[in-house]
Scaffold this motif. Structure first.
Motif, PDB file in Angstrom:
ATOM      1  N   ILE A 136       0.857  -1.185   0.000  1.00 44.60           N
ATOM      2  CA  ILE A 136       0.000   0.000   0.000  1.00 44.60           C
ATOM      3  C   ILE A 136       0.897   1.240   0.000  1.00 44.60           C
ATOM      4  O   ILE A 136       1.737   1.394   0.896  1.00 44.60           O
ATOM      5  N   PHE A 137       0.724   2.067  -0.987  1.00 42.83           N
ATOM      6  CA  PHE A 137       1.431   3.358  -1.022  1.00 42.83           C
ATOM      7  C   PHE A 137       0.500   4.390  -0.394  1.00 42.83           C
ATOM      8  O   PHE A 137      -0.614   4.579  -0.872  1.00 42.83           O
ATOM      9  N   VAL A 138       0.981   5.043   0.676  1.00 43.00           N
ATOM     10  CA  VAL A 138       0.097   5.958   1.406  1.00 43.00           C
ATOM     11  C   VAL A 138       0.701   7.352   1.477  1.00 43.00           C
ATOM     12  O   VAL A 138       1.829   7.534   1.957  1.00 43.00           O
ATOM     13  N   ASP A 139      -0.048   8.323   0.993  1.00 44.40           N
ATOM     14  CA  ASP A 139       0.379   9.725   1.118  1.00 44.40           C
ATOM     15  C   ASP A 139       0.256  10.125   2.587  1.00 44.40           C
ATOM     16  O   ASP A 139      -0.663   9.689   3.286  1.00 44.40           O
ATOM     17  N   TYR A 156       2.254  -4.582   3.452  1.00 44.47           N
ATOM     18  CA  TYR A 156       3.498  -3.815   3.469  1.00 44.47           C
ATOM     19  C   TYR A 156       3.174  -2.396   3.017  1.00 44.47           C
ATOM     20  O   TYR A 156       2.381  -2.210   2.090  1.00 44.47           O
ATOM     21  N   PHE A 157       3.811  -1.392   3.682  1.00 44.02           N
ATOM     22  CA  PHE A 157       3.467  -0.003   3.384  1.00 44.02           C
ATOM     23  C   PHE A 157       4.672   0.786   2.866  1.00 44.02           C
ATOM     24  O   PHE A 157       5.809   0.560   3.311  1.00 44.02           O
ATOM     25  N   VAL A 158       4.379   1.714   1.953  1.00 49.17           N
ATOM     26  CA  VAL A 158       5.388   2.682   1.507  1.00 49.17           C
ATOM     27  C   VAL A 158       4.737   4.050   1.692  1.00 49.17           C
ATOM     28  O   VAL A 158       3.597   4.255   1.258  1.00 49.17           O
ATOM     29  N   THR A 159       5.437   4.945   2.396  1.00 47.18           N
ATOM     30  CA  THR A 159       4.830   6.267   2.592  1.00 47.18           C
ATOM     31  C   THR A 159       5.310   7.214   1.497  1.00 47.18           C
ATOM     32  O   THR A 159       6.447   7.103   1.014  1.00 47.18           O
ATOM     33  N   MET A 160       4.414   8.107   1.130  1.00 45.55           N
ATOM     34  CA  MET A 160       4.757   9.097   0.099  1.00 45.55           C
ATOM     35  C   MET A 160       4.709  10.466   0.777  1.00 45.55           C
ATOM     36  O   MET A 160       3.666  10.837   1.347  1.00 45.55           O
ATOM     37  N   THR A 161       5.843  11.162   0.786  1.00 42.13           N
ATOM     38  CA  THR A 161       5.878  12.458   1.473  1.00 42.13           C
ATOM     39  C   THR A 161       6.547  13.505   0.598  1.00 42.13           C
ATOM     40  O   THR A 161       7.293  13.170  -0.327  1.00 42.13           O
ATOM     41  N   ALA A 162       6.273  14.765   0.966  1.00 43.07           N
ATOM     42  CA  ALA A 162       6.972  15.854   0.278  1.00 43.07           C
ATOM     43  C   ALA A 162       8.410  15.856   0.780  1.00 43.07           C
ATOM     44  O   ALA A 162       8.687  15.351   1.871  1.00 43.07           O
ATOM     45  N   CYS A 163       9.324  16.404  -0.054  1.00 47.64           N
ATOM     46  CA  CYS A 163      10.751  16.426   0.287  1.00 47.64           C
ATOM     47  C   CYS A 163      11.016  17.008   1.663  1.00 47.64           C
ATOM     48  O   CYS A 163      11.899  16.574   2.382  1.00 47.64           O
ATOM     49  N   SER A 164      10.193  18.006   2.006  1.00 45.12           N
ATOM     50  CA  SER A 164      10.433  18.729   3.256  1.00 45.12           C
ATOM     51  C   SER A 164      10.002  17.917   4.481  1.00 45.12           C
ATOM     52  O   SER A 164      10.194  18.345   5.601  1.00 45.12           O
ATOM     53  N   SER A 165       9.387  16.746   4.263  1.00 46.26           N
ATOM     54  CA  SER A 165       8.843  16.009   5.418  1.00 46.26           C
ATOM     55  C   SER A 165       9.611  14.731   5.712  1.00 46.26           C
ATOM     56  O   SER A 165       9.016  13.696   5.967  1.00 46.26           O
ATOM     57  N   MET A 188       8.766   4.832   8.907  1.00 51.02           N
ATOM     58  CA  MET A 188       9.623   3.640   8.837  1.00 51.02           C
ATOM     59  C   MET A 188       9.739   2.997  10.222  1.00 51.02           C
ATOM     60  O   MET A 188       9.720   1.776  10.348  1.00 51.02           O
ATOM     61  N   LYS A 189       9.847   3.859  11.242  1.00 51.66           N
ATOM     62  CA  LYS A 189       9.955   3.331  12.609  1.00 51.66           C
ATOM     63  C   LYS A 189       8.696   2.558  12.965  1.00 51.66           C
ATOM     64  O   LYS A 189       8.725   1.595  13.731  1.00 51.66           O
ATOM     65  N   LYS A 190       7.576   3.019  12.438  1.00 52.64           N
ATOM     66  CA  LYS A 190       6.302   2.361  12.767  1.00 52.64           C
ATOM     67  C   LYS A 190       6.013   1.179  11.853  1.00 52.64           C
ATOM     68  O   LYS A 190       4.909   0.637  11.855  1.00 52.64           O
ATOM     69  N   GLY A 191       6.964   0.799  11.043  1.00 54.36           N
ATOM     70  CA  GLY A 191       6.795  -0.444  10.286  1.00 54.36           C
ATOM     71  C   GLY A 191       6.665  -0.275   8.786  1.00 54.36           C
ATOM     72  O   GLY A 191       6.561  -1.257   8.065  1.00 54.36           O
ATOM     73  N   ALA A 192       6.670   0.984   8.261  1.00 55.06           N
ATOM     74  CA  ALA A 192       6.625   1.140   6.805  1.00 55.06           C
ATOM     75  C   ALA A 192       7.915   0.558   6.228  1.00 55.06           C
ATOM     76  O   ALA A 192       8.973   0.619   6.853  1.00 55.06           O
ATOM     77  N   SER A 193       7.824  -0.022   5.042  1.00 56.03           N
ATOM     78  CA  SER A 193       8.999  -0.694   4.485  1.00 56.03           C
ATOM     79  C   SER A 193       9.879   0.252   3.676  1.00 56.03           C
ATOM     80  O   SER A 193      11.063  -0.008   3.480  1.00 56.03           O
ATOM     81  N   ASP A 194       9.296   1.322   3.177  1.00 56.76           N
ATOM     82  CA  ASP A 194      10.063   2.215   2.302  1.00 56.76           C
ATOM     83  C   ASP A 194       9.348   3.562   2.247  1.00 56.76           C
ATOM     84  O   ASP A 194       8.240   3.695   2.759  1.00 56.76           O
ATOM     85  N   PHE A 195       9.993   4.561   1.636  1.00 56.76           N
ATOM     86  CA  PHE A 195       9.288   5.842   1.431  1.00 56.76           C
ATOM     87  C   PHE A 195       9.663   6.435   0.078  1.00 56.76           C
ATOM     88  O   PHE A 195      10.739   6.168  -0.451  1.00 56.76           O
ATOM     89  N   LEU A 196       8.718   7.213  -0.456  1.00 59.32           N
ATOM     90  CA  LEU A 196       8.953   7.922  -1.717  1.00 59.32           C
ATOM     91  C   LEU A 196       8.832   9.411  -1.442  1.00 59.32           C
ATOM     92  O   LEU A 196       7.874   9.836  -0.804  1.00 59.32           O
ATOM     93  N   ASP A 252      11.001   5.430  -9.719  1.00 61.62           N
ATOM     94  CA  ASP A 252      11.086   5.399  -8.247  1.00 61.62           C
ATOM     95  C   ASP A 252      10.046   4.412  -7.693  1.00 61.62           C
ATOM     96  O   ASP A 252      10.311   3.662  -6.760  1.00 61.62           O
ATOM     97  N   PHE A 253       8.873   4.461  -8.322  1.00 61.06           N
ATOM     98  CA  PHE A 253       7.795   3.554  -7.917  1.00 61.06           C
ATOM     99  C   PHE A 253       8.226   2.091  -8.100  1.00 61.06           C
ATOM    100  O   PHE A 253       8.113   1.261  -7.198  1.00 61.06           O
ATOM    101  N   ILE A 254       8.743   1.816  -9.311  1.00 65.58           N
ATOM    102  CA  ILE A 254       9.135   0.437  -9.634  1.00 65.58           C
ATOM    103  C   ILE A 254      10.226  -0.045  -8.673  1.00 65.58           C
ATOM    104  O   ILE A 254      10.166  -1.153  -8.138  1.00 65.58           O
ATOM    105  N   LYS A 255      11.235   0.835  -8.438  1.00 65.28           N
ATOM    106  CA  LYS A 255      12.337   0.451  -7.537  1.00 65.28           C
ATOM    107  C   LYS A 255      11.789   0.123  -6.150  1.00 65.28           C
ATOM    108  O   LYS A 255      12.204  -0.844  -5.511  1.00 65.28           O
TER     109      LYS A 255
END
Ligand code: FE2
Length: 361
Positions: free
Chosen positions: A52-55, A78-87, A95-103, A111-114
């Motif tokens: 799940i990709f989550v903004d 499995y989760f990937v968070t999507m954030t603005a550069c500034s965040s 990630m600490k709470k269990g997300a596997s990756d971030f964009l 970037d998505f595929i990777k």
């Protein structure tokens, strides 16, 4: 991962959803999208996803909060968070709470595929780890069963060695073991206590090893000195087993298996529930088997006679609760006593008759 990866993208920016859904589908992924947390929660209940990709900014509900709710619904996601550069702090927290990756926004299809490939590797490793743990647990429990089997065969041999001294009690300890299993089932005795009961039943008379053959084989009445010698066998049993740490938990059952519920037994004259439960069970089974066995001075009694005796002395010699359990399981006792295979499961077929003939001789 051979199965196609199933992806859910959660973002309130519709153009992101519209842009990446077809692109990812072109790469062969199954993709669904949600513009609100409510839609996302509904979709994970209705459909099956891997990643799940989550903004992180989803209006009133933060992405982290949504991840928490989704994990409750499906802990295997499995989760990937999507954030603005500034965040970046938010990404670290996710990630600490269990997300596997971030964009970090803005991102591109690569970037998505990777990220998908990275999370898929993680999923594969986690699956391997889980399988390994499961097989190790299985092996450990098989080993435990094997050790338990060995432990009980050693106890059985010890009991047999002891019974060789006292021909009249051949098989007695093992029969008491079988009978006590019926009581254990009737009172729902737990696994560990049930194993302890089996061990204590097999070894309850082990102290008879310390009694002279003359006394054990004597046909006539025992004098008071000889009687005292016999009464010492629970204590002698404890002395024999005490040096072995594995037997410590069954020593109270062995020491007190001749106590009477009304306090008139030996060696300590304990009464009621002061007598360890396992000892109270063994007493009933011990008496049942003794009544059904031939002795030099009397013939074997019937199941009915044993049943009547146990009821008659309930509350005096025996714990009424155990006698009640015996009466509840009475048919099983009768069946075990009446059927060669059940009565003496370890004895090879044919030997039962020989055993019976020897007993009656
Ligand atoms: Fe005994």
């Amino acid at each position: 991962m051979t199965e196609e990866t199933r992806i859910l993208i959660v973002d309130d920016e519709k153009r992101i959803l519209e842009l990446f859904k077809p692109l990812l589908e072109d790469f062969g992924y199954y993709v669904r999208t949600a513009a609100t947390p409510e839609d996302a929660l509904r979709l994970i209940r209705e459909d099956r996803f891997h990643i799940i990709f989550v903004d992180q900014y989803l209006g009133p509900m933060k992405g982290l909060e949504l991840i928490g709710k989704m994990t409750v619904t499906d802990p295997g996601l499995y989760f990937v968070t999507m954030t603005a550069c500034s965040s970046t702090d938010l990404a670290v927290e996710a990630m600490k709470k269990g997300a596997s990756d971030f964009l970090s926004k803005p991102f591109f299809i690569n970037d998505f595929i990777k990220s998908i490939e990275y999370v898929n590797k993680k999923r594969a490793l986690d699956a391997e780890k889980a399988e390994l743990i499961m097989s190790l647990e299985l092996k450990a429990s098989e080993k435990e069963e094997e050790l338990k089997g060995m432990y009980f065969s050693v106890l059985s041999s010890l009991a047999q060695a002891m019974e060789k001294k006292d021909i009249g009690t051949y098989g007695h300890s093992r029969r008491v073991g079988h009978y006590s299993r019926l009581i254990a089932a009737a009172i729902d005795l737990g696994g560990e206590d049930s194993d302890r009961l089996k061990a204590a039943s097999l070894l309850h008379d082990i102290g008879k090893i310390g009694i002279t053959d003359f006394i054990l084989g004597k046909n006539g009445r025992l004098n008071s000195h000889e009687m005292q010698e016999v009464k010492n066998h629970p204590m002698k049993g404890v002395e024999i087993l005490k040096p072995l740490k594995q037997f410590h938990s069954i020593l109270p059952a062995i020491l007190h298996h001749h106590e009477y519920y009304d306090g008139s037994g030996y060696p300590e004259g304990l009464a009621g529930e002061d007598i360890p439960l396992l000892a109270r069970i063994i007493t009933v089974c011990d008496t049942y088997d003794a009544i059904l066995s031939n002795r030099p001075y009397r013939a074997a009694g019937t199941h009915e006679k044993a049943l009547a005796e146990l009821i008659k002395y309930s509350g005096r010699q025996f714990d009424p609760m155990i006698v009640e359990a015996f009466v509840y399981a009475e048919k099983k006792f009768r069946r075990m006593f009446g059927t060669a295979d059940n009565f003496y499961p370890e004895m090879p077929s044919g030997l039962y008759e020989t055993y019976n003939a020897a007993e009656r001789a």
